[in-house]
Scaffold this active site. Sequence first.
Site, PDB file in Angstrom:
ATOM      1  N   GLU A 129       1.032  -1.243   0.033  1.00  0.00           N
ATOM      2  CA  GLU A 129       0.028  -0.010   0.116  1.00  0.00           C
ATOM      3  C   GLU A 129       0.892   1.167   0.079  1.00  0.00           C
ATOM      4  O   GLU A 129       0.564   2.070   0.796  1.00  0.00           O
ATOM      5  CB  GLU A 129      -1.020   0.016   1.189  1.00  0.00           C
ATOM      6  CG  GLU A 129      -1.858  -1.286   1.047  1.00  0.00           C
ATOM      7  CD  GLU A 129      -2.893  -1.291   2.317  1.00  0.00           C
ATOM      8  OE1 GLU A 129      -3.500  -2.485   2.303  1.00  0.00           O
ATOM      9  OE2 GLU A 129      -2.951  -0.434   3.069  1.00  0.00           O
ATOM     10  N   ASN A 170       2.431  -4.792  -3.249  1.00  0.00           N
ATOM     11  CA  ASN A 170       1.059  -5.481  -3.203  1.00  0.00           C
ATOM     12  C   ASN A 170       0.247  -4.142  -2.695  1.00  0.00           C
ATOM     13  O   ASN A 170       0.604  -3.088  -2.111  1.00  0.00           O
ATOM     14  CB  ASN A 170       0.991  -6.216  -2.087  1.00  0.00           C
ATOM     15  CG  ASN A 170      -0.154  -6.904  -1.777  1.00  0.00           C
ATOM     16  OD1 ASN A 170      -0.785  -7.509  -2.556  1.00  0.00           O
ATOM     17  ND2 ASN A 170      -0.807  -6.775  -0.596  1.00  0.00           N
ATOM     18  N   HIS A 206      -9.927  -6.248  -2.874  1.00  0.00           N
ATOM     19  CA  HIS A 206     -10.988  -6.171  -2.145  1.00  0.00           C
ATOM     20  C   HIS A 206     -11.946  -5.551  -2.687  1.00  0.00           C
ATOM     21  O   HIS A 206     -11.831  -4.355  -3.031  1.00  0.00           O
ATOM     22  CB  HIS A 206     -10.796  -5.522  -0.797  1.00  0.00           C
ATOM     23  CG  HIS A 206      -9.386  -6.140   0.069  1.00  0.00           C
ATOM     24  ND1 HIS A 206      -9.844  -7.461   0.866  1.00  0.00           N
ATOM     25  CD2 HIS A 206      -8.279  -5.818   0.113  1.00  0.00           C
ATOM     26  CE1 HIS A 206      -8.826  -7.768   1.402  1.00  0.00           C
ATOM     27  NE2 HIS A 206      -7.748  -6.914   1.057  1.00  0.00           N
ATOM     28  N   GLU A 234      -5.746 -10.881  -1.701  1.00  0.00           N
ATOM     29  CA  GLU A 234      -6.399 -10.787  -0.675  1.00  0.00           C
ATOM     30  C   GLU A 234      -7.782 -10.742  -1.034  1.00  0.00           C
ATOM     31  O   GLU A 234      -8.725  -9.908  -0.647  1.00  0.00           O
ATOM     32  CB  GLU A 234      -5.806  -9.333  -0.159  1.00  0.00           C
ATOM     33  CG  GLU A 234      -4.736  -9.325   0.397  1.00  0.00           C
ATOM     34  CD  GLU A 234      -4.205  -8.188   1.171  1.00  0.00           C
ATOM     35  OE1 GLU A 234      -3.104  -7.879   1.429  1.00  0.00           O
ATOM     36  OE2 GLU A 234      -5.197  -7.689   1.702  1.00  0.00           O
ATOM     37  N   ASP A 236     -11.866 -10.753  -1.658  1.00  0.00           N
ATOM     38  CA  ASP A 236     -12.939 -11.029  -1.213  1.00  0.00           C
ATOM     39  C   ASP A 236     -14.071  -9.845  -1.854  1.00  0.00           C
ATOM     40  O   ASP A 236     -13.622  -8.937  -2.272  1.00  0.00           O
ATOM     41  CB  ASP A 236     -13.208 -10.731   0.327  1.00  0.00           C
ATOM     42  CG  ASP A 236     -12.416  -9.623   0.911  1.00  0.00           C
ATOM     43  OD1 ASP A 236     -11.880  -9.490   1.811  1.00  0.00           O
ATOM     44  OD2 ASP A 236     -12.254  -8.489  -0.019  1.00  0.00           O
TER      45      ASP A 236
HETATM   46  O1  LIG Z   1      -7.571  -4.542   5.919  1.00  0.00           O
HETATM   47  C1  LIG Z   1      -7.646  -5.715   5.180  1.00  0.00           C
HETATM   48  C2  LIG Z   1      -6.267  -6.084   4.614  1.00  0.00           C
HETATM   49  C3  LIG Z   1      -6.000  -4.899   3.653  1.00  0.00           C
HETATM   50  N1  LIG Z   1      -4.835  -5.112   3.019  1.00  0.00           N
HETATM   51  C4  LIG Z   1      -3.570  -5.349   4.089  1.00  0.00           C
HETATM   52  C5  LIG Z   1      -3.979  -6.627   4.808  1.00  0.00           C
HETATM   53  O2  LIG Z   1      -3.154  -6.674   5.827  1.00  0.00           O
HETATM   54  C6  LIG Z   1      -5.244  -5.986   5.648  1.00  0.00           C
HETATM   55  O3  LIG Z   1      -5.411  -7.211   6.477  1.00  0.00           O
HETATM   56  C7  LIG Z   1      -6.246  -6.847   7.826  1.00  0.00           C
HETATM   57  O4  LIG Z   1      -5.521  -5.801   8.363  1.00  0.00           O
HETATM   58  C8  LIG Z   1      -6.276  -5.329   9.631  1.00  0.00           C
HETATM   59  C9  LIG Z   1      -5.575  -4.264   9.928  1.00  0.00           C
HETATM   60  O5  LIG Z   1      -5.286  -3.132   9.152  1.00  0.00           O
HETATM   61  C10 LIG Z   1      -6.215  -6.563  10.686  1.00  0.00           C
HETATM   62  O6  LIG Z   1      -7.194  -6.173  11.754  1.00  0.00           O
HETATM   63  C11 LIG Z   1      -6.487  -6.170  12.877  1.00  0.00           C
HETATM   64  O7  LIG Z   1      -6.729  -7.577  13.132  1.00  0.00           O
HETATM   65  C12 LIG Z   1      -5.836  -7.638  14.628  1.00  0.00           C
HETATM   66  C13 LIG Z   1      -6.049  -9.269  14.621  1.00  0.00           C
HETATM   67  O8  LIG Z   1      -7.117  -9.770  14.944  1.00  0.00           O
HETATM   68  C14 LIG Z   1      -6.813  -7.011  15.632  1.00  0.00           C
HETATM   69  O9  LIG Z   1      -6.136  -7.110  17.068  1.00  0.00           O
HETATM   70  C15 LIG Z   1      -7.000  -7.688  17.876  1.00  0.00           C
HETATM   71  O10 LIG Z   1      -7.730  -6.573  18.482  1.00  0.00           O
HETATM   72  C16 LIG Z   1      -8.840  -7.389  19.561  1.00  0.00           C
HETATM   73  C17 LIG Z   1      -9.516  -6.351  19.782  1.00  0.00           C
HETATM   74  O11 LIG Z   1      -9.271  -4.880  19.454  1.00  0.00           O
HETATM   75  C18 LIG Z   1      -7.690  -7.348  20.803  1.00  0.00           C
HETATM   76  O12 LIG Z   1      -8.375  -8.128  21.637  1.00  0.00           O
HETATM   77  C19 LIG Z   1      -6.496  -8.566  20.184  1.00  0.00           C
HETATM   78  O13 LIG Z   1      -5.722  -8.774  21.384  1.00  0.00           O
HETATM   79  C20 LIG Z   1      -5.829  -7.945  19.112  1.00  0.00           C
HETATM   80  O14 LIG Z   1      -4.920  -9.066  18.249  1.00  0.00           O
HETATM   81  C21 LIG Z   1      -6.998  -5.569  15.255  1.00  0.00           C
HETATM   82  O15 LIG Z   1      -7.783  -4.912  16.217  1.00  0.00           O
HETATM   83  C22 LIG Z   1      -7.376  -5.224  13.832  1.00  0.00           C
HETATM   84  O16 LIG Z   1      -7.199  -3.969  13.433  1.00  0.00           O
HETATM   85  C23 LIG Z   1      -6.976  -7.778   9.704  1.00  0.00           C
HETATM   86  O17 LIG Z   1      -7.304  -8.752  10.825  1.00  0.00           O
HETATM   87  C24 LIG Z   1      -6.540  -8.064   8.566  1.00  0.00           C
HETATM   88  O18 LIG Z   1      -7.055  -9.031   7.888  1.00  0.00           O
END
Ligand SMILES: OC[C@H]1CNC[C@@H](O)[C@@H]1O[C@@H]1O[C@H](CO)[C@@H](O[C@@H]2O[C@H](CO)[C@@H](O[C@@H]3O[C@H](CO)[C@@H](O)[C@H](O)[C@H]3O)[C@H](O)[C@H]2O)[C@H](O)[C@H]1O
Length: 316
Positions: A129, A170, A206, A234, A236
Site C-alpha cells: 500500500e 502489493n 478487496h 487478498e 473478497d
Molecule cells: O484490511 C484488510 C487488509 C487490507 N490489505 C492489507 C491486509 O494486511 C489487511 O488485513 C487486515 O488488516 C487489519 C488491520 O489493518 C487486521 O485487523 C486487525 O486484526 C487484529 C487481529 O485480529 C486486531 O487485533 C486484535 O484486536 C482485538 C480487539 O481490538 C484484541 O483483543 C486482540 O488482542 C488484537 O489482536 C486489530 O484490532 C485489527 O485492526 C485484519 O485482521 C487483517 O485481515
Amino acid sequence: AQLNIWARIAGKQYFGSATDNYELADKPYFKQLSNTLDFAQITPSNSLKWFATEPERGNFTFAGGEEIVAFAKKNKQLVRGHTCVWHSQLAPWVEAGNFDNATLSTIVKDHCYNLLNEACRIHWDVVNEAFNEDGTFRETVFYKTIGPSYIDIAFHAARKADPKAKLYINDYNIDGLGPKSTGVINLVKQLKKNKVPIDGIGVQGHLIVGRVPTTIRENLQAFADLGVDVAITELDIRMTLPVTPELLEQQKKDYQTVIAACRAVKRCIGVTIWDWTDKYSWVPGVFDGEGAALPWDEDLKKKPAYYGIVDGFTKL
Ligand SMILES: OC[C@H]1CNC[C@@H](O)[C@@H]1O[C@@H]1O[C@H](CO)[C@@H](O[C@@H]2O[C@H](CO)[C@@H](O[C@@H]3O[C@H](CO)[C@@H](O)[C@H](O)[C@H]3O)[C@H](O)[C@H]2O)[C@H](O)[C@H]1O
C-alpha cells in the site's frame, strides 16, 4: 474436484487462503483450511506484520508467524509472507523515533533482512500500500523521511536475505485500469530500470458485489507485460447486508469474472482469498452494514460464490 485442483488444471500455481492464529483453535475451521484440494497456499493475515515481528528495535519475534508456517508445512501448503514495509500495524517505535533518513533506512534494511532471513517463503509482499488513489506516493513515515528509495532499500534487503523468494509490491484498488494502477506500472518500470529485484505485483482484490472493474483482465495483462508475475493476494467481494439470493448470484458472477481474468493472463500465477469463511472476515469490522464477502458462509457452508470460482477456472 475442488478449488486448487481447478486452479492447477487452469495452469495456475495455487489457490489459497489467508488465516490468523486464533482461528486455528476452531476445529472445523482448522479441518477445512488443511484441505489442500481447496487450499495449496496460506497467508498469515497479521502475524508477520511489523507490530508482531519487531515490537522493539532489534527484538525480532516470529512465534505467531511460525505457528501458521508450521501448520502449512505439515500440509505441504505454500506460504506467502505478508508484509515487510507497511504504514499500518507498524510497531509504534518506528514512527515515535523521529529517525533521520540514514537511521530509518538502516531500520528498514534490518527489518526486511531479518524478516526474510527468518521466515523463508515462496512470495513476500515486501512493500504494501505505497500509493494514494491518484497514483502518487502515500505520505508514510518511510516516504516522508527517506523518499521513494525506501522501496529500493526494502527490496534489496529482501533479496539479500532470501535469493529465492519472489518479491512483490502489493496494493488495493489496482484491480482495474486507472491512475493508481498507472502509478504502480511507472514504479515497476523504474525499479526494473534501476535493477531493483522485483518479481511481482500483488493485486489485493478487496471488491464490492456488482462493481468488479470491467478492465480487470486488461489491467492484469498490463502488469504482466512489465515482465513480472501477478498474483491476486487478498480476494473478497463484499455486499451490503442483508444477504439476498440476488446478491449471492451476482457475487457468484463476480468471483467468476475475477478468476477468469487471472486465468486468461498467463503470468497471473495464483489467487488467495482473504480468509475463506464469513465467520472470520475482516469486512464487517471495518465496513458497517457490509459483509458476506467470502465463498463459505459463517456456518462454513459453501455459497454460490464457491461455484463462481470453479466456473472462473473451468468455463470458456
Ligand atoms: O484490511 C484488510 C487488509 C487490507 N490489505 C492489507 C491486509 O494486511 C489487511 O488485513 C487486515 O488488516 C487489519 C488491520 O489493518 C487486521 O485487523 C486487525 O486484526 C487484529 C487481529 O485480529 C486486531 O487485533 C486484535 O484486536 C482485538 C480487539 O481490538 C484484541 O483483543 C486482540 O488482542 C488484537 O489482536 C486489530 O484490532 C485489527 O485492526 C485484519 O485482521 C487483517 O485481515
